[in-house]
Motif scaffolding. Structure first.
Motif, short mmCIF file in Angstrom:
data_model
loop_
_atom_site.label_atom_id
_atom_site.label_comp_id
_atom_site.label_asym_id
_atom_site.label_seq_id
_atom_site.Cartn_x
_atom_site.Cartn_y
_atom_site.Cartn_z
N UNK A 1 24.76 11.50 65.03
CA UNK A 1 25.78 11.49 63.98
C UNK A 1 26.32 10.07 63.79
N UNK A 2 26.63 9.73 62.55
CA UNK A 2 27.25 8.45 62.26
C UNK A 2 28.61 8.36 62.95
N UNK A 3 28.93 7.18 63.47
CA UNK A 3 30.24 6.94 64.08
C UNK A 3 30.91 5.79 63.34
N UNK A 4 32.15 6.00 62.95
CA UNK A 4 32.94 4.99 62.27
C UNK A 4 34.15 4.66 63.13
N UNK A 5 34.33 3.38 63.39
CA UNK A 5 35.44 2.90 64.20
C UNK A 5 36.45 2.22 63.28
N UNK A 6 37.68 2.75 63.28
CA UNK A 6 38.74 2.16 62.46
C UNK A 6 39.75 3.20 62.05
N UNK A 7 41.00 2.78 61.90
CA UNK A 7 42.05 3.72 61.51
C UNK A 7 41.95 4.02 60.02
N UNK A 8 42.31 5.24 59.65
CA UNK A 8 42.11 5.72 58.28
C UNK A 8 43.01 5.05 57.27
N UNK A 9 44.06 4.34 57.71
CA UNK A 9 44.96 3.67 56.76
C UNK A 9 44.47 2.29 56.35
N UNK A 10 43.49 1.74 57.06
CA UNK A 10 42.97 0.41 56.74
C UNK A 10 42.21 0.45 55.42
N UNK A 11 42.49 -0.50 54.53
CA UNK A 11 41.82 -0.51 53.23
C UNK A 11 40.31 -0.68 53.38
N UNK A 25 28.08 12.69 53.65
CA UNK A 25 27.54 12.49 55.00
C UNK A 25 28.54 12.94 56.06
N UNK A 26 28.02 13.49 57.14
CA UNK A 26 28.84 13.83 58.30
C UNK A 26 29.01 12.60 59.18
N UNK A 27 30.16 12.50 59.80
CA UNK A 27 30.43 11.35 60.67
C UNK A 27 31.56 11.70 61.62
#
Length: 207
Positions: A1-11, A25-27
């Protein structure tokens, strides 16, 4: 599965979230950034030596720089509607993505830090006024472009250029500064609001 690192408020993280949503896409997202896990650690620096978010991990592929991640995702999904294969059309999309990352970001940074982040290091009235003036000037360039296309940044159809520019338009609207009157930008924003993914990750109250 894709992994995304970062807080959701960051532009910049929101660019990737919007793109992932458009692609269906699932992540898995990991909260990293101010208020969450620090990016300034050896394990995170092994992913991105700049200690910045977002970072995408797709198996053995690790990428940073939000616009690059968006291109990678659209290209991997073969979504030529978002990132055309033909060199002239693709270059037009990438031109506006690069403009957002260089010209537009540079213009708004001081005003945003002063008026939204309330940074004590961004308290110079002259520098603030210059930032606001440059930000409005560049938004005027965008307005003229939208008058020319009558629809979206790269032309008649929605593309990745609208993901990155659209979030910058949201930031401009949300930042408490004097705003130039730009009818084509206002119409453009209304078109973006019709997209569910934009409502989730762009027009969600965050600057």
């Amino acid at each position: 599965m894709l992994e995304l690192f970062g807080k959701a408020s960051s532009i910049n993280v929101r660019k990737v979230l919007w793109t992932l949503d458009e692609l269906g896409l699932d992540y898995r997202r990991h909260d990293v950034g101010s208020g969450f896990a620090s990016p300034d650690t050896p394990p995170f620096r092994a992913l991105n030596p700049n200690a910045l978010v977002p970072v995408l991990r797709d198996g053995d592929v690790v990428l940073w720089e939000s616009n690059t991640i968006c291109r990678y995702l659209a290209g991997s999904a073969r979504r030529e509607d978002l990132l055309p294969a033909a060199p002239p059309a693709r270059a037009r999309v990438e031109q506006w993505m690069d403009w957002q990352a260089t010209e537009l970001n540079t213009a708004w940074r001081y005003a945003f830090m002063a008026r939204v982040r309330h940074s004590p290091r961004h308290a110079d009235p002259a520098a603030l006024a210059e930032s606001v003036a440059q930000w409005n000037r560049l938004m005027g360039i965008l307005d003229a472009r939208l008058v020319a296309t009558g629809a979206y940044v790269a032309g008649a159809d929605f593309t990745l250029a609208d993901v990155v520019v659209g979030l910058s338009v949201q930031r401009w609207r949300q930042t408490p500064i004097e705003h130039a009157t730009l009818p084509a930008v206002a119409d453009y924003f209304a078109r973006l609001q019709a997209r569910e993914a934009f409502r989730r990750h762009g027009d969600n109250g965050l600057p």
